[in-house]
Design an enzyme around this catalytic site. Structure first.
Site, PDB file in Angstrom:
ATOM      1  N   SER A 266       6.039 -15.430  55.229  1.00  0.00           N
ATOM      2  CA  SER A 266       6.854 -16.191  55.848  1.00  0.00           C
ATOM      3  C   SER A 266       6.806 -15.661  57.425  1.00  0.00           C
ATOM      4  O   SER A 266       6.363 -14.648  57.911  1.00  0.00           O
ATOM      5  CB  SER A 266       8.343 -16.305  55.451  1.00  0.00           C
ATOM      6  OG  SER A 266       9.038 -14.898  55.750  1.00  0.00           O
ATOM      7  N   LYS A 267       7.498 -16.570  58.363  1.00  0.00           N
ATOM      8  CA  LYS A 267       7.572 -16.106  59.746  1.00  0.00           C
ATOM      9  C   LYS A 267       8.153 -14.915  59.960  1.00  0.00           C
ATOM     10  O   LYS A 267       7.978 -14.117  60.556  1.00  0.00           O
ATOM     11  CB  LYS A 267       8.352 -17.136  60.543  1.00  0.00           C
ATOM     12  CG  LYS A 267       8.619 -17.037  61.890  1.00  0.00           C
ATOM     13  CD  LYS A 267       9.349 -18.196  62.598  1.00  0.00           C
ATOM     14  CE  LYS A 267      10.037 -17.725  63.744  1.00  0.00           C
ATOM     15  NZ  LYS A 267      10.016 -16.570  64.457  1.00  0.00           N
TER      16      LYS A 267
END
Ligand code: GLU
Length: 512
Positions: A266-267
């Site tokens: 994920s970011k």
């Protein structure tokens, strides 16, 4: 496989920056199409107006361009199956939803959000599947299956908002034949009556995606594993529309995992572990938050693409370096793994290093020159080439070219305290040593590698010391730290005058 008929699409929704997982999906579509002489299409799926993010579409196009993933049909160049932006195809979808209603495969539903909440609340103790709007609950709701025809007509005529839902069969086995996972079997009772057409006049993803894949004659749907749960619904839609014969083949790609393998990349992992998860830098249009990108961090697009290709696929040999053409030649869906692949930031840097060191000298000079120009520094190409030759083996990313070489272009403005403590020790001894070195070195007549080396060896043996005791302080005065190539290389590249000047300046600043 009839290669002539291969048509694949990458179908992102412009809801934010494109994650590297999305770029990998685009890449695999591209490689597959090129390998089989087929077509690859970029379709923008922007029917969800609430999730539309300004700038995301341009970002997607620019990212894919940067990677060299070029499309045969897209929103920029058009093509025979256009338009390629779903918002420009809005007029197409309602009729398809109505067709399903006419054939008894879909129905109108009038339930308000409050009524849906009441249903979910009432059913919440049930098995999750039974509590959905679907085969087991729909007759208790307000829709064209439960209400009389007259009432339905009247509600529609009076302008009451409604959606169109698919009618999932009660007890049926649905098979999805996936090229990567094989036969995936799902019980229809686990599916819900998804909305196909919304009260605001827009289709949902499911309807628009199937209608467009059909109209655009897509032969293979290659997309992320997160869409596998939707695939049975899609298979049903093909059947309900009577398009089973031309239904595309499915290939759901494994997830990109966090470096430790625990869950989807994920970011936040990128922020936490210090590597980009987006191809290009992105500024959130609302919060103005900046997320880093591979391009801005100094990765080369061909290295980035090579690295991405290997996250989920391998050629079955030891070879790791492939140009785009090489990837096209080798790529096959059979060699895409079933399991998620861990993202490895170290490996990403390794790939970049491989591509950076192989770059023609001229290009490397160009890259370093850009850095110099930013700082208003001007040097001749042969000098820059010498420097590059000395430092490139230690460079992974483009900015390393400058970071590893800046002291060749500018004398140090500060000296690393930790290094000073370590190598300028004890200060009076080192100070005296360097002072006498400076004096004697001035007498070197020809400042070339052999002469300087011979002098240093002689000096060290006369002073009865180890090489490092001289080299380390010298390097500190040249570079401000303990980094960089060998001192001989530094000495000959900088030249006598600059070399001695730095010793002199350093002596003025160091403890005595
Ligand atoms: N619009 C979907 C997405 O954003 C496309 C999924 C698909 O390829 O079917 O990923």
């Amino acid at each position: 496989m009839n290669d002539q008929k291969i048509r694949v699409r990458f179908a992102p929704s412009p809801t934010g920056p494109l994650h590297i997982g999305g770029v990998r999906t685009a890449l695999y579509n591209y490689l597959f199409a090129r390998k089989h002489g087929g077509k690859v299409i970029l379709r923008i799926e922007d029917t969800d107006q609430n999730r539309y993010v300004k700038g995301a579409e341009d970002y997607i196009v620019e990212s894919l361009n940067w990677c060299g993933i070029l499309f045969d049909e897209d929103i920029v160049n058009g093509g025979p199956y256009g338009p390629y932006r779903q918002s420009e195809r809005k007029h197409i979808y309602r009729e398809y939803a109505e067709q399903l209603v006419r054939h008894g495969y879909a129905y109108y539903a009038f339930d308000t959000p409050e009524e849906l909440d009441v249903m979910r609340e009432k059913e919440k103790n049930n098995d999750v599947h039974l509590s959905q709007y679907g085969p087991f609950t729909r007759l208790g709701m307000k829709n064209s299956l439960s209400l009389s025809q007259d009432e339905v007509k009247q509600r529609i005529a009076s302008g009451e908002p409604y959606v169109i839902r698919i009618k999932i069969p009660e007890n049926e086995e649905i098979h999805v034949n996936d090229l990567i996972r094989g036969d995936v079997l799902v019980q229809s009772s686990s599916l819900d009556d998804k909305v196909l057409f919304k009260s605001d006049g827009w289709p949902t993803y499911h309807l628009a995606n199937i209608v467009d894949d059909h109209l655009m004659e897509i032969s293979h749907v290659i997309r992320g594993e997160e869409w596998l749960p939707s695939a049975p619904l899609h298979v049903l839609l093909y059947r309900y529309f009577g398009w089973e014969e031309t239904m595309p083949e499915f290939a759901h790609l494994p997830l990109l995992l966090k470096p430790d393998g625990n869950g989807k990349l994920s970011k936040r992992d990128g922020d936490r572990l210090g590597f980009p998860v987006f191809p290009l830098q992105w500024m959130d249009p609302v919060t103005k938050d900046i997320s880093s990108g591979y391009r801005e961090s100094g990765y080369l697009p061909d290295a980035f693409v090579n690295m991405l290709a290997f996250l989920g696929w391998n050629p079955g040999t030891e070879q790791e370096l492939f140009t785009m053409d090489g990837l096209i030649h080798e790529f096959s869906l059979e060699r895409v793994g079933k399991h998620g692949s861990k993202f490895d930031p170290e490996k990403a840097r390794w790939y970049n290093h491989q591509y950076l060191v192989k770059k023609p000298e001229k290009e490397l000079i160009g890259l370093l020159k850009q850095e110099l120009e930013k700082r208003n520094l001007h040097f001749e190409d042969p000098f820059i080439a010498t420097v590059i030759h000395l430092i490139k083996e230690r460079a992974n990313l483009i900015p390393d070219l400058w970071n590893n070489s800046c002291f060749f272009f500018l004398p140090p403005t500060a000296y690393d305290e930790h290094v000073v403590k370590k190598v300028w020790n004890p200060p009076p001894v080192v100070f005296a040593l360097l002072t006498s070195f400076l004096k004697e070195a001035e007498a070197i007549s020809e400042w070339n590698h052999d002469q300087v080396y011979a002098f240093i060896q002689d000096f060290v043996s006369r002073k009865d010391m180890k090489m490092g005791q001289l080299m380390n302080p010298l390097r500190l005065l040249m570079a401000g730290n303990n980094q960089g190539p060998g001192i001989m290389d530094i000495a000959t590249t900088l030249g006598k005058e600059e070399f001695l000047k730095r010793i002199e300046t350093g002596l003025g600043k160091m403890p005595r």
